[in-house]
Every structure is written in C-alpha cells, then in structure tokens.
Design a protein around this motif. Structure first.
Motif, mmCIF file in Angstrom:
data_model
loop_
_atom_site.group_PDB
_atom_site.id
_atom_site.type_symbol
_atom_site.label_atom_id
_atom_site.label_comp_id
_atom_site.label_asym_id
_atom_site.label_seq_id
_atom_site.Cartn_x
_atom_site.Cartn_y
_atom_site.Cartn_z
ATOM 1 N N UNK A 180 0.812 -1.032 0.517
ATOM 2 C CA UNK A 180 -0.121 0.179 0.278
ATOM 3 C C UNK A 180 0.599 1.300 -0.245
ATOM 4 N N UNK A 181 2.013 1.181 1.235
ATOM 5 C CA UNK A 181 3.167 2.591 0.506
ATOM 6 C C UNK A 181 3.522 2.509 -0.259
ATOM 7 N N UNK A 182 3.564 1.352 -1.482
ATOM 8 C CA UNK A 182 4.752 2.277 -2.632
ATOM 9 C C UNK A 182 3.264 2.999 -3.425
ATOM 10 N N UNK A 183 2.099 2.855 -3.486
ATOM 11 C CA UNK A 183 1.186 2.883 -4.612
ATOM 12 C C UNK A 183 0.719 2.201 -5.855
ATOM 13 N N UNK A 184 0.223 3.148 -6.703
ATOM 14 C CA UNK A 184 -0.394 2.274 -8.073
ATOM 15 C C UNK A 184 1.000 1.877 -8.682
ATOM 16 N N UNK A 185 0.401 1.104 -9.486
ATOM 17 C CA UNK A 185 1.923 0.356 -10.483
ATOM 18 C C UNK A 185 1.943 1.747 -11.123
ATOM 19 N N UNK A 186 1.343 2.294 -12.018
ATOM 20 C CA UNK A 186 1.334 3.288 -12.806
ATOM 21 C C UNK A 186 1.849 4.704 -11.806
ATOM 22 N N UNK A 187 2.677 4.883 -12.340
ATOM 23 C CA UNK A 187 2.873 6.188 -11.226
ATOM 24 C C UNK A 187 2.293 7.496 -11.764
ATOM 25 N N UNK A 188 1.584 7.328 -13.078
ATOM 26 C CA UNK A 188 0.529 8.914 -13.349
ATOM 27 C C UNK A 188 -0.859 8.557 -12.420
ATOM 28 N N UNK A 189 -0.990 7.125 -11.578
ATOM 29 C CA UNK A 189 -2.185 6.705 -11.342
ATOM 30 C C UNK A 189 -2.060 6.744 -9.400
ATOM 31 N N UNK A 190 -0.426 6.918 -9.284
ATOM 32 C CA UNK A 190 -0.394 6.832 -7.691
ATOM 33 C C UNK A 190 -0.832 7.957 -6.935
ATOM 34 N N UNK A 191 -1.260 7.950 -6.113
ATOM 35 C CA UNK A 191 -1.537 8.861 -4.761
ATOM 36 C C UNK A 191 -0.744 9.181 -4.286
ATOM 37 N N UNK A 192 -0.717 11.177 -4.136
ATOM 38 C CA UNK A 192 0.445 11.922 -3.496
ATOM 39 C C UNK A 192 0.503 11.468 -2.266
#
Length: 147
Positions: free
Chosen positions: A89-101
């Motif tokens: 969860x800490x890593x965020x979504x695979x695509x960095x453009x879709x990952x939450x701040x």
C-alpha cells in the motif's frame, strides 16, 4: 497470535538514480518496520527472469529487462506484522501517474516519454511471492530460521 511477516522491497534503477533510497528506508522505519537485510545489487538477466517469471513471455518483457538493468538496485528485506500489505500500500499504484500523493510512487515516480514504466519500487504482494523473491535476491537469508 499474528506472527511477523517478511517482504521484499526493491528500489529500482530510477529510484537509485534519483536518490530516493534513504527516503524509502525512512518511510519503512517511520512505520516501525524492521530492516532485516539490505544490499546494493547489479541485477543479472538470469535473476530478473527468475523474479519476473510470469512476465518473461509478455511483449513488454524486453523493455522491463532493459529498465531493470539500467543501473544498480537496492534490495531490502523488511519484517513486521502484516508488513506485506502495508508496504504494498505504501508503494502505491503500479503506474506512477495513477499513484496517489503520499505513496512512494505518487511522490517520487512519474511517466516518461519513452513509454517505459519506471515506477521506483517493487514490493512483494503476498506471502508466497515474498518468500520466493527473497530467496532470489537474498539466498543467504533463510526466513524459516527467523520464525
């Protein structure tokens, strides 16, 4: 009683190149998880094929291989209660453009014009893959001895 888990974190070449190793370790430690093992690795094609065994036949695998051999990576074995899901969860979504701040990929990742998915970090997604991946990158680390 819930026992501690072990997970693998790989700071990928773009995370190393942009000097986010310390930021990532700090986030892990601030959550109270333990760094059990840590090393700089020059990834070989053989190890990457083992690690990404389920992607070897995919059309994007050559680009993935090229990306993961652009420079060194940092391998980290982390332990703690429910650490696999927490770090994932800490890593965020695979695509960095879709990952939450606030996530590692959301804060440090971005998309690039060449279309290669450079997303800063790899995290194991379940107990089985964590064990398999740790054995690839840290063959000297025996999880069974730790439990």
């Amino acid at each position: 009683m819930v026992k501690d888990e072990y997970t693998l974190v790989l700071v990928k070449p773009d995370g190393v190149k942009t000097r986010h190793i310390g930021d990532i370790i700090t986030r892990i430690e601030r959550k109270g998880y333990n760094i059990e093992a840590l090393k700089m690795i020059e990834p070989s094609e053989e190890k990457l094929r083992q690690h990404y065994f389920d992607k070897v036949d995919k059309p994007f695998f050559p680009e993935l291989l090229e990306y993961m051999t652009e420079g060194p990576i940092v391998g980290i074995v982390v332990s703690g209660t429910n650490v696999i899901q927490a770090i994932h969860n800490m890593a965020g979504a695979t695509n960095p453009g879709e990952a939450e701040w606030g996530t590692i990929r959301g804060d440090y990742g971005r998309e690039w014009p060449d279309g290669n998915l450079r997303n800063i970090i790899h995290t194991s997604d379940n107990v089985k893959s964590a064990s398999r991946e740790i054995s690839i990158w840290f063959p000297e680390f025996n999880i069974k001895d730790k439990q």
